[in-house]
Design an enzyme around this catalytic site. Structure first.
Site, PDB file in Angstrom:
ATOM      1  CB  ILE A 130      -0.938   0.010   1.220  1.00  0.00           C
ATOM      2  CG1 ILE A 130      -2.070  -0.998   1.039  1.00  0.00           C
ATOM      3  CG2 ILE A 130      -1.506   1.410   1.463  1.00  0.00           C
ATOM      4  CD1 ILE A 130      -3.130  -0.597   0.035  1.00  0.00           C
ATOM      5  CB  ILE A 133       0.442   1.195  -4.597  1.00  0.00           C
ATOM      6  CG1 ILE A 133       0.777  -0.243  -5.006  1.00  0.00           C
ATOM      7  CG2 ILE A 133      -0.571   1.814  -5.570  1.00  0.00           C
ATOM      8  CD1 ILE A 133       1.177  -0.431  -6.438  1.00  0.00           C
ATOM      9  CD  GLU A 134      -2.581   5.109  -1.945  1.00  0.00           C
ATOM     10  OE1 GLU A 134      -2.485   6.291  -2.316  1.00  0.00           O
ATOM     11  OE2 GLU A 134      -3.587   4.418  -2.164  1.00  0.00           O
ATOM     12  CB  THR A 135       3.682   7.830  -0.896  1.00  0.00           C
ATOM     13  OG1 THR A 135       4.029   6.840   0.093  1.00  0.00           O
ATOM     14  CG2 THR A 135       2.324   8.426  -0.576  1.00  0.00           C
ATOM     15  CE1 TYR A 321      -3.957   2.139  -4.679  1.00  0.00           C
ATOM     16  CE2 TYR A 321      -5.293   0.532  -3.501  1.00  0.00           C
ATOM     17  CZ  TYR A 321      -4.325   1.514  -3.504  1.00  0.00           C
ATOM     18  OH  TYR A 321      -3.723   1.871  -2.316  1.00  0.00           O
TER      19      TYR A 321
END
Length: 348
Positions: A130, A133-135, A321
């Site tokens: 997570i 993928i996010e940052t 996602y």
């Protein structure tokens, strides 16, 4: 006693904007974002925030007076990556570097990740995926001031204005009592998501954790808070430990054509098999599932997805996602079992 200087800041901000507007020929610097207009909508919003337990109305207006209308945010709202097919989407995230960096991040923070994973019942590699993928493991947390993003979308993006108005309101309700930094200093994505896990204000209010016990929720500089917040989000949405997420399915030549309207698992695996979609890995016959069809590199891909896959979609509604998160997590887990010769923590 604290209210008086706050009120004076409101008066100063409004006076400055008014004076600038009265100067003949005055324009804001070329390329600079204009300040947010404080009209009836903003004033009604400020009154609502104050009424519901937030800062005083004048303080809310002072903060909004300092917000900037960002056209680039409005432009970005029409270009989500999730609009791409899977064959074009997954190369954006499932790269060798992102996997290697995920393995390095896991190994550098193994004790914390496995402690948090055990506490919340969520696999550490999913937490890492997570964040990856996010940052990109905390490297890209967003360049926009959160107040600019949420104010722009709350008052100038009609398609989803009610949603972003609610998020903006929650940001004020959180305030300095819960957040690690002043509201007007917070930075995030063009949609107002914050920190390494990209939490919206309502997600912070409901699921973020002060894991390090310092009395603040710091999603930028506290790895315990960051990892526990992601794990708690999954736990609160029903993650089931030691249950499958998704398995590839092989359709029979006479398989029934299926186009499920949603991603929630409602069909037992044995029903999917009867319709011609046999899982390529063993799963319990009674386990609720549904069918996800993706446009892959070599044609259609068929997947049976389960409750835990649905939980990932609560973080981001796109099934693309969720599939990227899951596949990245599995590659990271494989790398942790066979780590590289030297593990270096990714630069923050």
């Amino acid at each position: 006693m604290l209210e008086r200087p706050r009120a004076s800041r409101v008066q100063s901000a409004l006076l400055l904007l008014g004076l600038l507007g009265c100067i003949p020929g005055f324009t804001f610097a070329k390329g600079a974002a204009p300040p947010l207009t404080l009209g009836p909508d903003e004033q009604a919003f400020a009154a609502e925030v104050a009424k519901d337990g937030g800062p005083p109305e004048k303080e809310v207006l002072a903060t909004l007076a300092g917000a900037k209308l960002q056209q680039s945010i409005l432009d970005a709202m029409g270009k989500p990556a999730e609009a791409k097919p899977w064959k074009d989407y997954h190369p954006l995230f499932l790269t060798d570097k992102r996997v290697d960096d995920g393995v390095a991040f896991y190994l550098a923070n193994r004790a914390l990740l496995e402690k948090v994973g055990k506490e919340y019942g969520v696999p550490p590699e999913v937490i890492v995926a997570i964040i990856g993928i996010e940052t990109n493991y905390g490297r890209i947390t967003g360049k926009y001031r959160v107040i600019d993003a949420l104010a722009t979308l709350a008052f100038h993006y009609p398609p989803r204005a009610p949603f972003f108005r609610g998020e903006l309101k929650q940001l004020f309700l959180l305030g300095d009592r819960h957040l690690a930094y002043p509201i007007d200093e917070l930075k995030g994505s063009y949609a107002g998501a914050m920190g390494w896990g990209q939490f919206m204000p309502t997600s912070i209010a409901q699921w973020a954790k002060d894991e390090d016990g310092d009395g603040r929720i710091d999603l930028w500089n506290s790895l315990p808070d960051i990892t526990a917040s992601v794990a708690n989000y999954f736990a609160a949405h029903g993650w089931v430990a030691d249950q499958p997420v998704t398995v590839r399915a092989q359709p029979a030549p006479d398989a029934r054509e299926l186009h499920p309207e949603g991603i929630e698992p409602v069909y037992p695996v044995q029903q999917m098999e009867a319709w011609g979609y046999a899982p390529l890995s063993h799963v319990e016959a009674e386990l609720p599932s549904t069918l996800l069809t993706l446009e892959g590199d070599r044609g259609p891909e068929y997947w049976l997805t389960f409750k835990n896959f649905y939980v990932i979609t609560r973080y981001n509604r796109s099934p693309l996602y969720s599939m990227a998160v899951w596949q990245l997590s599995q590659q990271i887990a494989g790398g942790v079992v066979q780590p590289p010769a030297v593990a270096v923590e990714p630069a923050r």
